[in-house]
Design an enzyme around this catalytic site. Structure first.
Site, PDB file in Angstrom:
ATOM      1  N   ASP A 100       0.879  -1.180   0.000  1.00 27.77           N
ATOM      2  CA  ASP A 100       0.000   0.000   0.000  1.00 27.77           C
ATOM      3  C   ASP A 100       0.906   1.217   0.000  1.00 27.77           C
ATOM      4  OD1 ASP A 100      -1.827   2.021   0.415  1.00 27.77           O
ATOM      5  OD2 ASP A 100      -2.357   1.419   2.445  1.00 27.77           O
ATOM      6  N   GLU A 114      -1.203  10.695   0.708  1.00 33.09           N
ATOM      7  CA  GLU A 114      -2.532  10.073   0.659  1.00 33.09           C
ATOM      8  C   GLU A 114      -2.910   9.524   2.012  1.00 33.09           C
ATOM      9  OE1 GLU A 114      -5.495   6.761   0.137  1.00 33.09           O
ATOM     10  OE2 GLU A 114      -3.502   6.724   1.037  1.00 33.09           O
ATOM     11  N   GLU A 115      -1.924   8.955   2.706  1.00 32.80           N
ATOM     12  CA  GLU A 115      -2.199   8.295   3.990  1.00 32.80           C
ATOM     13  C   GLU A 115      -2.631   9.280   5.070  1.00 32.80           C
ATOM     14  OE1 GLU A 115      -2.579   5.235   4.229  1.00 32.80           O
ATOM     15  OE2 GLU A 115      -1.335   4.230   2.741  1.00 32.80           O
ATOM     16  N   HIS A 128      -1.594  -2.028   6.019  1.00 34.25           N
ATOM     17  CA  HIS A 128      -1.062  -1.223   7.133  1.00 34.25           C
ATOM     18  C   HIS A 128      -0.414  -2.109   8.203  1.00 34.25           C
ATOM     19  CE1 HIS A 128      -3.358   2.761   6.193  1.00 34.25           C
ATOM     20  NE2 HIS A 128      -2.799   2.201   5.131  1.00 34.25           N
TER      21      HIS A 128
HETATM   22 CO    CO Z   1      -2.986   3.024   3.134  1.00 33.23          CO
HETATM   23 ZN    ZN Z   2      -3.331   3.157  -0.173  1.00 33.60          ZN
END
Ligand code: CO
Ligand code: ZN
Length: 330
Positions: free
Chosen positions: A163, A194-195, A304
């Protein structure tokens, strides 16, 4: 694909500290670009085709979750906060690495009672004898990501930051095989932060003003032992065409385009509804007067955590689908 994924997942790039991963992606993509932009927040855009016509923005975030040092104790232990959605249950014993290579392992304060220890009960031990020695390696505000480790078992890859380095790899591999002439101009964007809440994609979508948006990101699966969680996506059954997550209802035009392209090309795919979570499409579709947007998802286990897992067949089918989609008239 394996080599590219290994290179990308072994690279440092917590949200807000994307310089190193951006340089690696730029090196991979520059030979295939008609135009390159790095914007003021650090988003990287590799454009292909004519930009004086309608364009499609294909976005994959290049940042990853991590931790940031908040306090250095006299005995040299580091207190930290999360950068993005780091899960408490992945902390104890995990190793984290800073940009300068300093590595530490996460410890947990001795607990009197066995209740759920919160984030603040954990600390990072970088093996220094005291605070002065620790400060020679690390400053308050420095970020660290999970220590890289890359595993391949059959068609399954296990690594940190799949991710969304998996999504970045799909964009890069697509860029390498795409023909010169395309019905729409294409912006391949590698976004930042983005996170932390789609922060890079927001101003980028405004700047590029695309006719369509597509995020490529990982999604959760329902094929692991989770008695109370039912989700209709499995590893290895093809990339997923998202219908909804917490950030977007995917536009029917884009959903249909993805499905019909996959069917025409005989590419396996799955339909995805993700109950919690979002992607850059959440930001892109709300840009300006609204941008019809969708998401092509890579099924991923243990998102994650330091050991996320994807299937190489899903990755390769995602490349086939994206490559075919971008050669279709819209
Ligand atoms: Co993520
Ligand atoms: Zn992502």
């Amino acid at each position: 694909m394996e080599a590219l994924l290994e290179k990308l997942t072994k690279t440092f790039g917590p949200a807000g500290s994307e310089e190193t991963i951006r340089a690696v992606i730029l090196e991979e993509t520059r030979p295939f670009a008609d135009d390159v932009i790095t914007d003021s927040l650090g988003n990287l855009v590799i454009s292909r085709g004519k930009m004086d016509q309608e364009t499609v923005l294909v976005a994959a975030h290049m940042d990853e979750i991590g931790i940031m040092v908040t306090y250095i104790e006299e005995r040299g232990f580091l207190r930290f906060t999360n950068v993005g959605g780091v899960r408490v249950e992945t902390l104890l014993g995990s190793r984290f690495v800073f940009r300068n290579g300093t590595t530490g392992v996460i410890g947990l304060e001795k607990q009197k009672e066995k209740k759920d220890p919160g984030f603040s009960a954990y600390y990072l031990d970088i093996g220094t004898r005291d605070g002065d020695e620790a400060r020679q390696h690390v400053q308050i505000g420095d970020t660290a990501c999970y220590e890289p480790s890359f595993g391949l078992q059959g068609r399954r890859v296990m690594a940190k930051s799949l991710d969304n380095r998996a999504g970045c790899a799909v964009l890069i591999a697509t860029l390498k095989v795409l023909p010169r002439s395309l019905p729409l101009g294409v912006h391949f964007a590698f976004t930042v932060q983005e996170e932390l809440g789609l922060r890079g994609a927001t101003p980028l979508a405004y700047r590029l003003n695309p006719a369509y948006g597509l995020a490529v990101d990982v999604t959760r699966v329902g094929d692991t032992p989770e008695p109370e969680y039912k989700m209709s996506v499995s590893l290895g059954q093809g990339p997923a065409v998202k219908v909804k997550d917490s950030s977007v209802i995917c536009h029917p035009t884009v959903v249909e385009k993805l499905k019909s392209t996959a069917e025409k090309q005989g590419i396996p795919y799955q339909i995805e509804v993700l109950e919690r979570g979002g992607t850059d499409a959440g930001a892109i579709h709300l840009s300006r007067e609204g941008v019809p947007s969708g998401v092509l998802s890579i099924p991923c286990r243990y998102i994650h955590s330091p050991g996320e897992m994807v299937d190489l067949d899903d990755m390769e089918n995602a490349v086939l689908l994206l490559q075919s989609l971008l050669q279709e008239p819209w």
